[in-house]
Design a protein around this motif. Sequence first.
Motif, PDB file in Angstrom:
ATOM      1  N   SER A 185      13.207   4.018 -35.239  1.00  0.00           N
ATOM      2  CA  SER A 185      13.674   5.399 -35.205  1.00  0.00           C
ATOM      3  C   SER A 185      14.347   5.750 -36.506  1.00  0.00           C
ATOM      4  CB  SER A 185      14.668   5.598 -34.068  1.00  0.00           C
ATOM      5  OG  SER A 185      15.185   6.910 -34.097  1.00  0.00           O
ATOM      6  N   LYS A 187      15.992   8.756 -36.584  1.00  0.00           N
ATOM      7  CA  LYS A 187      16.854   9.855 -36.195  1.00  0.00           C
ATOM      8  C   LYS A 187      18.324   9.470 -36.196  1.00  0.00           C
ATOM      9  CE  LYS A 187      13.395  12.054 -33.232  1.00  0.00           C
ATOM     10  NZ  LYS A 187      13.114  12.551 -31.878  1.00  0.00           N
ATOM     11  N   HIS A 188      18.638   8.174 -36.224  1.00  0.00           N
ATOM     12  CA  HIS A 188      20.007   7.734 -36.018  1.00  0.00           C
ATOM     13  C   HIS A 188      20.642   7.334 -37.345  1.00  0.00           C
ATOM     14  CE1 HIS A 188      19.169   7.925 -31.773  1.00  0.00           C
ATOM     15  NE2 HIS A 188      18.140   7.110 -31.921  1.00  0.00           N
ATOM     16  N   TRP A 189      21.709   8.062 -37.695  1.00  0.00           N
ATOM     17  CA  TRP A 189      22.433   7.812 -38.934  1.00  0.00           C
ATOM     18  C   TRP A 189      23.915   7.742 -38.615  1.00  0.00           C
ATOM     19  CZ3 TRP A 189      19.656   7.426 -43.549  1.00  0.00           C
ATOM     20  CH2 TRP A 189      18.334   7.859 -43.498  1.00  0.00           C
ATOM     21  N   ARG A 190      24.637   7.046 -39.459  1.00  0.00           N
ATOM     22  CA  ARG A 190      26.101   7.032 -39.316  1.00  0.00           C
ATOM     23  C   ARG A 190      26.720   7.369 -40.663  1.00  0.00           C
ATOM     24  NH1 ARG A 190      28.916   2.228 -40.870  1.00  0.00           N
ATOM     25  NH2 ARG A 190      27.517   0.602 -41.664  1.00  0.00           N
ATOM     26  N   GLU A 203      21.333   4.565 -42.473  1.00  0.00           N
ATOM     27  CA  GLU A 203      20.446   4.528 -41.314  1.00  0.00           C
ATOM     28  C   GLU A 203      20.787   3.342 -40.414  1.00  0.00           C
ATOM     29  OE1 GLU A 203      15.633   4.560 -40.500  1.00  0.00           O
ATOM     30  OE2 GLU A 203      16.466   3.626 -42.290  1.00  0.00           O
TER      31      GLU A 203
END
Length: 711
Positions: A185, A187-190, A203
Motif C-alpha cells: 500500500s 496510502k499510509h504515511w507518517r 512511507e
Amino acid sequence: MSKVVYEGWMARYGRRKIGRSYIHMRYFVLETRVLGYYKKKPQENMIPIKTLAIDGNCRVEDRGLKMHHGNTLYVLCIYNKKEKHHRLIMAAFNIQEALIWKEKIEHVIDKDVTEYKEDSSFPSKLETENGRPGSSSDHDSRYSAEEEEISHPPLLRRTTMGNGPPESVYDWTRDNVANRDQVSSRKHWRLVRCQNGLRIFEELVQMDALPRSCGRAMKAVGVVEASCDAIFELVMGMGGTRYEWDCSFNFGSLVDEVDGHTAILYHRLQLDWYPMIVWPRDLCYVRYWRRNDDGSYVVLFQSREHPNCGPQPGFVRAHIESGGFNISPLKSRDGKRRSQVQHLMQIDLKGWGVGYLPSFQQHCLLHMLNSVAGLREWFAQTDGNPSLTGMPVMVGMQPNRAPSKRSKKFQEIASQPGDNVINRPSTMIDEESDDDDEDPLPGQEPGASRRETEVKLMSLDKEPLENIDLSVFSGNLRKDDNEKSRDCWRISEANNFRVRSRDFLYDESKIPAGKHMMALVAVDWFKDVKRMDHVARRKGCAVQVAAEKGLFSIAINIQVPGSTNYSMVFYFVMKGLVPGSLLQRFVDGDDEFRNSKFKLIPSVPKGSWIVRQSVGAKPCLLGKALDITYIRGPSYLEIDVDIGSSTVANGVLGIVCGAIKTLVVDMAFLVQADTLDELPERLIGAVRVCHVELSSAITPVLEDSSSAPAE
C-alpha cells in the motif's frame, strides 16, 4: 467577414525537405471557420501563407515537449481526422500559451458541431443499425456516425496533456496500487518532521520487500505562492536556473527523447555528506509528465538503463525506485495564486557502505527533498514566471570504453554549469517547410539581424527625452560625474542593464536598456529616529519644484530601518505621462497592479565579493518581496519601499551597511512588461551611488501630510 477568435505570435515547427527540423515565428489568426498564419501581423486584405478549415472533423493533438537547438517548445498539431494530411503544427515557448490556443481551437470545433446539430435539416432521432445515433445516410452526413457521436451534447474537452506513463514507471500519485507487487500500500504515511516550512512524511512499508541499501520512500509537502504552470516549467528545466532552487543538482542532460511526454535524462547529484571521502552519485532515469483536468501536474521518475548512458568514471550510479513531483492548485489567498507541491523520492544510493550507514541515506534524501523549499523561496524573490530552457544533450556515453582525448574534453565541457549545449537533430515532424529562410519579424529591417534592429530601435527611442532645466532642482546628496569621487551620485549608463526585448515572450531574449524615460534630477539622503514616509510633502523638494514647472515626477524612497532610520530618495521627472502607456497605467493603477509591475535591477560594480554575491544582479519585483506604500499626488507618484519588511533583505542590508563606504551601487527602476503590447521594457531611470557616508545624511523637516494633497 469571419470574426477573429484569437491571434498572436507562435512558433511554426516542422522539418525541411533535407530532414532538418526548424522553427519559424509566425503570426497565427484563429477565426470562426479557419486557422491561418502570416509572416507578420496581417493588415487589410493580406493573404495568409497557409490556412486550415476548422470544423467538427478537426482535432487538436498534444505532442508534448520538443527540443530544438536549445529551445524547449510545447507542440500542438491541428488536423482533420478525415483528411489527416490537412494539418498545421504550432508551438509555444510556455505551456500557458499552448493551453490557451488548445482551448480556443477546441471551442471553435465544438461550436461548429453544435451549430450543425441545431440545423433544422438535421434528423434528430435517427438510429444506426447498431443503435448509435447517426444520420440517415453515412454518405450524406457531414460527420460519419462511425467516427463521431454527433447527437450527444457538446463534447466536454479535456485539458489533460499526456496519456498514461510507460508501464515500467510507477505512478505513485494514483490511489489504485493493486498492481504494485513489491509494495502492499502506498496510502499510509507518517509525519516524521517539519523543516524549512515543509512537512516530511515517511512511507509505512515492510522493509523486507526492499534492498538493504534502499530506504523507505519519503516525500516533502509544501505550499508555493505560484501557479501550477509556473512551478511545472521550473521543475522541468535542467539549465542554469535549476542551481538557484535545487541544492542537490550538479548537472543534467538529455540522453534520449522518447516522445513529447517521456524522456531519458542523465543527472549528477550534488550531495554534501562528506564529499571528500564519499564518491559522487549520478542517475540515468526516465521522466514522464502529464497535465490533469484540474490543472495539476504529475512528473514521475524511475531509473532506466540506456545504451548511450553507461556508468561514468568517478561516479556511483544510484537507482531511483520511484519519485517525482505532484503539483496541485490551491485556493488563492490575498489575490496570490498558490499551489501544493509534493516531492517524493525513494532512492538506492548504492555503494558498499550505504547499507551500514543509514544516516547517509536519510541525510541525502532530505537534502534532495528540500528542493520544495527552494521552489518556494525562488518564487518569493523572482520577478515573473520562468520559461523552459534547453539542456545539454549527452552523446556517445558508451560503457566499458576507454575515453579518448576528445571525449575527455567533451566531458569536461559538459560537466561545467551553464548553457553549454551540444546540438543534435531534434525529433522530426512529418511536415515540409513553407520556406527555408529565416524571415525578419515585424518591424525588422530587411537584411538586418533581429537583435541589431531592436537595439537600434531602443537606442533611437520613440521620442527623445525633452530638455529639462536641471539647475532648478537640488538634493542634499551631491551629483558628481568624476569616477573617483566619493559620497555622491551620478546617472548610471542605461546600457549596463539588460531588459526584456520585444521578442521576450517567444525566446526569453534581453537587450541593452537604451534611453531612460525620465530624467533623474536630484537625490536626498535623510536620517531620523523614525521612518520617513511621504517625503514629497517636504517644502522645496524636487517634487514640489517640478509641480510648479508643470512637470510630472516620481519619487522613489528607499527606507532603511535601524536604531537610526535612513532614507535615500530619488527624484525622476518628465514633461507628462503618455495616455495609455504602460507607465501611465502603472502610475494610475491600483496597488495590486503596481506591486506586480515595479521592478528593480541592482548591481554592485565595486565592492567586496560577499556583498556582490549577497546583492546579486537579478531583477526583482519589489512589490512581491517588500512592503511598498504608493502615494499618488496631483502631479507625482511617491513610492516608499520598506526594506525592513523582509527578513532576507534585512540580512543583506546588514552586510551592505557595514561596508557602505567601500561600495559603488547601481540601481535601475522600471515597470515590468508582461504582454506583447507592453514590450520592450524601458527604464524609468538608473542611478549610481558611490561610497556614501552615513554621516552625510541630514534630518528633514517634513510638512504636515495635510498640506501635500494626495489622491
